[in-house]
Write a protein that holds these residues in place. Structure first.
Motif, short mmCIF file in Angstrom:
data_model
loop_
_atom_site.label_atom_id
_atom_site.label_comp_id
_atom_site.label_asym_id
_atom_site.label_seq_id
_atom_site.Cartn_x
_atom_site.Cartn_y
_atom_site.Cartn_z
N GLU A 80 0.83 -1.22 0.00
CA GLU A 80 0.00 0.00 0.00
C GLU A 80 0.86 1.27 0.00
OE1 GLU A 80 -0.10 -2.32 2.58
OE2 GLU A 80 -1.42 -3.50 1.27
N GLY A 81 2.08 1.18 0.49
CA GLY A 81 2.98 2.32 0.47
C GLY A 81 2.56 3.46 1.38
N ASN A 82 1.95 3.13 2.51
CA ASN A 82 1.56 4.18 3.45
C ASN A 82 2.57 4.25 4.60
OD1 ASN A 82 0.47 5.83 5.35
ND2 ASN A 82 -1.63 5.05 5.15
N TYR A 83 3.32 5.36 4.65
CA TYR A 83 4.36 5.49 5.68
C TYR A 83 4.11 6.71 6.56
CZ TYR A 83 6.39 2.11 2.54
OH TYR A 83 6.57 1.00 1.75
N ASN A 84 2.82 7.02 6.77
CA ASN A 84 2.50 8.20 7.57
C ASN A 84 3.06 8.12 8.99
OD1 ASN A 84 1.21 9.40 5.51
ND2 ASN A 84 -0.85 8.74 6.10
N PHE A 85 3.26 6.90 9.48
CA PHE A 85 3.79 6.72 10.84
C PHE A 85 5.23 7.25 10.96
CE2 PHE A 85 5.20 3.05 8.46
CZ PHE A 85 6.46 2.78 8.95
N LEU A 86 5.88 7.48 9.81
CA LEU A 86 7.31 7.80 9.85
C LEU A 86 7.62 9.16 10.48
CD1 LEU A 86 8.95 6.54 6.57
CD2 LEU A 86 9.44 5.85 8.91
N HIS A 87 6.71 10.11 10.29
CA HIS A 87 7.00 11.44 10.80
C HIS A 87 7.22 11.37 12.31
CE1 HIS A 87 6.72 15.72 11.69
NE2 HIS A 87 7.22 15.85 10.48
N ASP A 88 6.28 10.70 13.02
CA ASP A 88 6.41 10.58 14.48
C ASP A 88 7.56 9.65 14.85
OD1 ASP A 88 4.35 12.25 14.71
OD2 ASP A 88 2.86 10.76 15.33
N LYS A 89 7.70 8.56 14.11
CA LYS A 89 8.73 7.57 14.46
C LYS A 89 10.14 8.16 14.36
CE LYS A 89 10.49 2.98 13.32
NZ LYS A 89 10.55 2.48 14.70
N THR A 90 10.40 8.92 13.31
CA THR A 90 11.74 9.48 13.16
C THR A 90 12.06 10.40 14.34
OG1 THR A 90 10.81 11.15 11.70
CG2 THR A 90 11.94 9.34 10.64
N ARG A 91 11.04 11.20 14.75
CA ARG A 91 11.25 12.13 15.87
C ARG A 91 11.41 11.36 17.19
NH1 ARG A 91 6.12 14.88 16.61
NH2 ARG A 91 5.77 12.94 17.70
N ASP A 92 10.49 10.42 17.44
CA ASP A 92 10.48 9.72 18.75
C ASP A 92 11.69 8.81 18.91
OD1 ASP A 92 8.15 11.05 19.04
OD2 ASP A 92 6.85 9.30 18.73
N ASP A 93 12.16 8.19 17.81
CA ASP A 93 13.26 7.23 17.91
C ASP A 93 14.62 7.86 17.59
OD1 ASP A 93 11.17 5.56 18.32
OD2 ASP A 93 11.55 4.24 16.61
N GLY A 94 14.63 9.15 17.33
CA GLY A 94 15.90 9.82 17.02
C GLY A 94 16.53 9.31 15.73
#
Ligand SMILES: Nc1ncnc2c1ncn2[C@@H]1O[C@H](COP(=O)(O)OP(=O)(O)OP(=O)(O)O)[C@@H](O)[C@H]1O
Length: 299
Positions: free
Chosen positions: A44-58
């Motif tokens: 499906e190519g949905n990576y909306n979770f990435l914005h928060d993940k990149t910030r939260d996981d450094g």
């Protein structure tokens, strides 16, 4: 700053085996003392979770092992995040990676990601959808649609589908508006290029650069098929940008110009592809460059 690299592997892209890829990434990251995580891309190519993940996981870097479609989907979700994007070219054509000079060798590509030299890189919007590489209307989009329905990927499968489609290729009516000029024409295809090539060094827009703030527009106008092949071959070998004008339109089978935005009317509903993936077409397109949209790691 300590780096954390989030790797994405597309398990279905290209034709090269990815059997040992995870093992290789783990070995190389551990021996270079770099923290990392490995995820897989999704259909499906949905990576909306990435914005928060990149910030939260450094996360400092996202490395994509796949082709241009995977890069587009992932970059769409991290445009405003402060991360570098790296490529391990494992797609069918790897057009963006080739334009950026990223080698096909997995080891070398990972070393370039570790070196971490990123440059601001353009992308563009086509009716508000992101494209990082080359999008198009007409013949190449029809090929992309058929390719996506096939069972095999890679250059060989793509070439077979392109030849089959060429025999039945037709032209579509378009109106192109750019630089305060409007031109009506019939064309086999319109390519909107940020990279210089479709992939596999097939350079549809030989003068394109991914960091010049410009789109390269290539239009193959209606002519007989032998002439169309010859004109296209000449474009690939030695195509030079010229002005977008009625005079050029009348003397050339290939129209090749640069602009930062354009509109295309598509009353014949020519099919659309975005970065090689089939997309829903429209009667009108509004297209505009996004200069320095994200940071791409390059040699
Ligand atoms: N886990 C998955 N399962 C099935 N399909 C996937 C998966 N992950 C991604 N895809 C599909 O892969 C396609 C993107 O492929 P990608 O662009 O990476 O490789 P490619 O098309 O072989 O290469 P290129 O774009 O360089 O020609 C998308 O259409 C996406 O739906």
């Amino acid at each position: 700053m300590n780096r954390k690299i989030l790797f994405f592997i597309n398990p279905v892209s290209g034709t090269k085996s990815k059997m040992d890829l995870e093992k290789k990434i783990i070995q190389k990251c551990e021996s270079n003392n770099i923290s990392f995580e490995i995820l897989f891309t999704s259909k499906e190519g949905n990576y909306n979770f990435l914005h928060d993940k990149t910030r939260d996981d450094g996360v400092t870097d996202i490395a994509i092992a796949g082709g241009d479609g995977s890069i587009r989907h992932i970059v769409s979700s991290v445009l405003n995040a402060n991360v570098n994007v790296g490529i391990i070219p494992l797609g069918s054509g790897n057009g963006l990676a080739r334009t950026a000079g990223i080698p096909n060798s997995v080891d070398k590509a990972i070393d370039i990601i570790f070196a971490g030299k990123s440059k601001c890189t353009d992308a563009f919007l086509i009716n508000n959808k992101l494209s990082v590489h080359v999008s198009g209307l007409g013949f190449d989009a029809k090929v992309a649609h058929d390719f996506s329905e096939g069972k095999t990927r890679g250059l060989h499968a793509y070439t077979k589908i392109a030849i089959k489609n060429f025999l039945s290729a037709k032209t579509y009516p378009f109106t192109i508006e750019a630089d305060e000029k409007k031109i009506n024409l019939d064309a086999f295809f319109i390519s909107i290029a940020n990279s210089n090539q479709f992939g596999n060094n097939f350079k549809v827009a030989p003068e394109a650069s991914i960091c010049d703030g410009l789109l390269d527009i290539v239009v193959l106008q209606k002519t007989n098929k032998t002439q169309a092949v010859l004109s296209f071959a000449q474009q690939i070998i030695s195509g030079k940008v010229h002005h977008f004008s009625k005079a050029e339109l009348q003397k050339k089978n290939i129209l090749y110009f640069q602009t930062n935005k354009l509109k295309i009317e598509n009353p014949g509903l020519a099919p659309l592809h975005i970065d090689g993936d089939p997309a829903e077409t429209s009667k009108e397109f509004s297209i505009e460059i996004l200069p320095s949209a994200y940071k791409l790691i390059q040699p």
